[in-house]
Design an enzyme around this catalytic site. Sequence first.
Site, PDB file in Angstrom:
ATOM      1  N   SER A   7       0.849  -1.192   0.000  1.00 64.28           N
ATOM      2  CA  SER A   7       0.000   0.000   0.000  1.00 64.28           C
ATOM      3  C   SER A   7       0.881   1.236   0.000  1.00 64.28           C
ATOM      4  O   SER A   7       1.642   1.467   0.945  1.00 64.28           O
ATOM      5  CB  SER A   7      -0.890   0.017   1.245  1.00 64.28           C
ATOM      6  OG  SER A   7      -1.387   1.329   1.430  1.00 64.28           O
ATOM      7  N   HIS A  32      -1.414  -1.402  -4.068  1.00 67.46           N
ATOM      8  CA  HIS A  32      -2.671  -1.047  -3.403  1.00 67.46           C
ATOM      9  C   HIS A  32      -2.701   0.469  -3.188  1.00 67.46           C
ATOM     10  O   HIS A  32      -1.787   1.050  -2.606  1.00 67.46           O
ATOM     11  CB  HIS A  32      -2.733  -1.792  -2.070  1.00 67.46           C
ATOM     12  CG  HIS A  32      -4.021  -1.647  -1.330  1.00 67.46           C
ATOM     13  ND1 HIS A  32      -5.132  -2.437  -1.609  1.00 67.46           N
ATOM     14  CD2 HIS A  32      -4.388  -0.839  -0.310  1.00 67.46           C
ATOM     15  CE1 HIS A  32      -6.119  -2.109  -0.781  1.00 67.46           C
ATOM     16  NE2 HIS A  32      -5.695  -1.138   0.018  1.00 67.46           N
ATOM     17  N   ASP A  34      -4.827   3.532  -1.653  1.00 67.35           N
ATOM     18  CA  ASP A  34      -5.881   3.883  -0.700  1.00 67.35           C
ATOM     19  C   ASP A  34      -6.390   5.288  -0.961  1.00 67.35           C
ATOM     20  O   ASP A  34      -5.695   6.269  -0.691  1.00 67.35           O
ATOM     21  CB  ASP A  34      -5.330   3.796   0.731  1.00 67.35           C
ATOM     22  CG  ASP A  34      -5.106   2.355   1.160  1.00 67.35           C
ATOM     23  OD1 ASP A  34      -6.077   1.573   1.109  1.00 67.35           O
ATOM     24  OD2 ASP A  34      -3.975   2.002   1.529  1.00 67.35           O
ATOM     25  N   MET A  36      -8.768   8.190   0.029  1.00 62.62           N
ATOM     26  CA  MET A  36      -9.531   8.637   1.210  1.00 62.62           C
ATOM     27  C   MET A  36     -10.018  10.068   1.000  1.00 62.62           C
ATOM     28  O   MET A  36      -9.282  10.906   0.481  1.00 62.62           O
ATOM     29  CB  MET A  36      -8.635   8.586   2.445  1.00 62.62           C
ATOM     30  CG  MET A  36      -8.024   7.218   2.691  1.00 62.62           C
ATOM     31  SD  MET A  36      -7.150   7.187   4.259  1.00 62.62           S
ATOM     32  CE  MET A  36      -6.388   5.547   4.153  1.00 62.62           C
ATOM     33  N   HIS A  65      -8.484   1.003  -3.636  1.00 65.43           N
ATOM     34  CA  HIS A  65      -9.392   0.830  -2.494  1.00 65.43           C
ATOM     35  C   HIS A  65     -10.024   2.183  -2.180  1.00 65.43           C
ATOM     36  O   HIS A  65      -9.384   3.061  -1.615  1.00 65.43           O
ATOM     37  CB  HIS A  65      -8.559   0.297  -1.303  1.00 65.43           C
ATOM     38  CG  HIS A  65      -9.334   0.125  -0.042  1.00 65.43           C
ATOM     39  ND1 HIS A  65      -8.726  -0.119   1.174  1.00 65.43           N
ATOM     40  CD2 HIS A  65     -10.671   0.147   0.221  1.00 65.43           C
ATOM     41  CE1 HIS A  65      -9.645  -0.232   2.111  1.00 65.43           C
ATOM     42  NE2 HIS A  65     -10.830  -0.076   1.559  1.00 65.43           N
ATOM     43  N   MET A 136     -11.162  -5.966   6.128  1.00 64.43           N
ATOM     44  CA  MET A 136     -10.357  -4.959   6.823  1.00 64.43           C
ATOM     45  C   MET A 136     -10.025  -5.451   8.231  1.00 64.43           C
ATOM     46  O   MET A 136     -10.912  -5.826   8.993  1.00 64.43           O
ATOM     47  CB  MET A 136     -11.138  -3.640   6.941  1.00 64.43           C
ATOM     48  CG  MET A 136     -11.505  -2.960   5.633  1.00 64.43           C
ATOM     49  SD  MET A 136     -10.126  -2.272   4.708  1.00 64.43           S
ATOM     50  CE  MET A 136      -9.284  -1.251   5.891  1.00 64.43           C
ATOM     51  N   GLY A 143      -2.504   4.213   7.976  1.00 67.15           N
ATOM     52  CA  GLY A 143      -1.560   3.110   7.989  1.00 67.15           C
ATOM     53  C   GLY A 143      -0.994   2.934   9.388  1.00 67.15           C
ATOM     54  O   GLY A 143      -1.193   3.779  10.266  1.00 67.15           O
ATOM     55  N   GLY A 144      -0.324   1.822   9.600  1.00 67.10           N
ATOM     56  CA  GLY A 144       0.417   1.626  10.847  1.00 67.10           C
ATOM     57  C   GLY A 144      -0.417   1.332  12.086  1.00 67.10           C
ATOM     58  O   GLY A 144       0.058   1.483  13.210  1.00 67.10           O
ATOM     59  N   ASP A 174      -6.556  -6.503   4.607  1.00 70.07           N
ATOM     60  CA  ASP A 174      -5.970  -5.157   4.589  1.00 70.07           C
ATOM     61  C   ASP A 174      -5.912  -4.573   5.997  1.00 70.07           C
ATOM     62  O   ASP A 174      -6.945  -4.347   6.624  1.00 70.07           O
ATOM     63  CB  ASP A 174      -6.833  -4.268   3.668  1.00 70.07           C
ATOM     64  CG  ASP A 174      -6.260  -2.875   3.481  1.00 70.07           C
ATOM     65  OD1 ASP A 174      -5.135  -2.608   3.934  1.00 70.07           O
ATOM     66  OD2 ASP A 174      -6.970  -2.045   2.864  1.00 70.07           O
TER      67      ASP A 174
HETATM   68  C1  DX5 Z   1      -6.153   1.597   5.847  1.00 72.76           C
HETATM   69  C2  DX5 Z   1      -5.773   1.203   4.457  1.00 72.76           C
HETATM   70  C3  DX5 Z   1      -4.657   0.221   4.375  1.00 72.76           C
HETATM   71  C4  DX5 Z   1      -3.352   0.728   4.922  1.00 72.76           C
HETATM   72  C5  DX5 Z   1      -2.659  -0.447   5.522  1.00 72.76           C
HETATM   73  O1  DX5 Z   1      -7.272   2.422   5.764  1.00 72.76           O
HETATM   74  O2  DX5 Z   1      -6.882   0.642   3.783  1.00 72.76           O
HETATM   75  O3  DX5 Z   1      -4.494  -0.238   3.045  1.00 72.76           O
HETATM   76  O4  DX5 Z   1      -2.493   1.283   3.974  1.00 72.76           O
HETATM   77  O5  DX5 Z   1      -1.522   0.010   6.176  1.00 72.76           O
HETATM   78  P1  DX5 Z   1      -0.737  -0.919   7.186  1.00 72.76           P
HETATM   79  O6  DX5 Z   1      -0.229  -2.087   6.384  1.00 72.76           O
HETATM   80  O7  DX5 Z   1       0.359  -0.035   7.680  1.00 72.76           O
HETATM   81  O8  DX5 Z   1      -1.692  -1.333   8.269  1.00 72.76           O
HETATM   82 ZN    ZN Z   2      -6.533  -0.305   1.765  1.00 70.70          ZN
END
Ligand code: DX5
Ligand code: ZN
Length: 215
Positions: A7, A32, A34, A36, A65, A136, A143-144, A174
Site C-alpha cells: 500500500s 494497493h 488507498d 480517502m 481501495h 479490513m 496506515g500503521g 488489509d
Molecule cells: C487503511 C488502508 C490500508 C493501509 C494499511 O485504511 O486501507 O491499506 O495502507 O496500512 P498498514 O499495512 O500499515 O496497516
Molecule cells: Zn486499503
Amino acid sequence: MIKVAPSILSANPLILENEVKKVEEAGADYIHIDVMDGHYVPNITYGPNIIKYLKKITNITLDVHLMITPVKHNLKSFIDAGSDIISFHPEADNESEEIIKMIKNSDCKCGIAIHPKIDVRDIMKYLPLVDMVIIMTVTPGFGGQKFMEEQTTKISEIKKIKNENNFNFEIEVDGGINNITSKLCIEKGAEVLVAGSYIFNHPVDEYKKLIKSLK
Ligand code: DX5
Ligand code: ZN
C-alpha cells in the site's frame, strides 16, 4: 500462491515512482492505492490523477481501495484513470449494485471492502457479483494501526462461502499485516495481503526480504 499488495499510503510520495518500481522488482503482485476523502474516513489522500500517472510508469495491477462516500459520483474518473481493480465499501453508497455494474461494464475488476463494523451477512448479496473481497483488519483511515485479530473469523467465513459456491473472487486482507499476522490470515484463507508500513517503513534494500516474509 499468496499475493502481496504493497500500500503506497506509507510510501514517500515525493519519490513515488521509485517506490513503486522498487516494490515491483522486489516481488509485489499488486500496488494497493488507498483513496480517502476526509468524509468516509477522517484522512485525505489522492484522487484519480495519481492512478493515471502510475499507469504510465508500471504494468503492475493497480488495486484501488476507495474509502469515499458517496461512491458513484466519482466512480467514472477512477475507472477512466486506468484502475485494474476498484473496491468500495457498500455501506458508503445506496447504489452499490449499480456501482458494481458500472465497474464490471468497464475494463476493470470490482471488489467490495468489509469495514470492521460490518457483518458478513450484510454484504452476502454482493459475493456472487464481485472479483475481490477485502476484509479490513484495521479501521479504515490510516496506515500503521494494530491488527484486529477478531476480524480474521470473517476470512474463514468468506473462504467457506467462496468454496461452497465456487465463487471466483480473491480474498484480500488489509491492515496491520506483518510477518506474524500474515500467517494468521493465510491459515484462514487469505489470498492477497495488503502491507503498507511493514514494507515502506523500512529501507528499500529490505523490500524483497519483507515481501518474501509475507508469502
Ligand atoms: C487503511 C488502508 C490500508 C493501509 C494499511 O485504511 O486501507 O491499506 O495502507 O496500512 P498498514 O499495512 O500499515 O496497516
Ligand atoms: Zn486499503
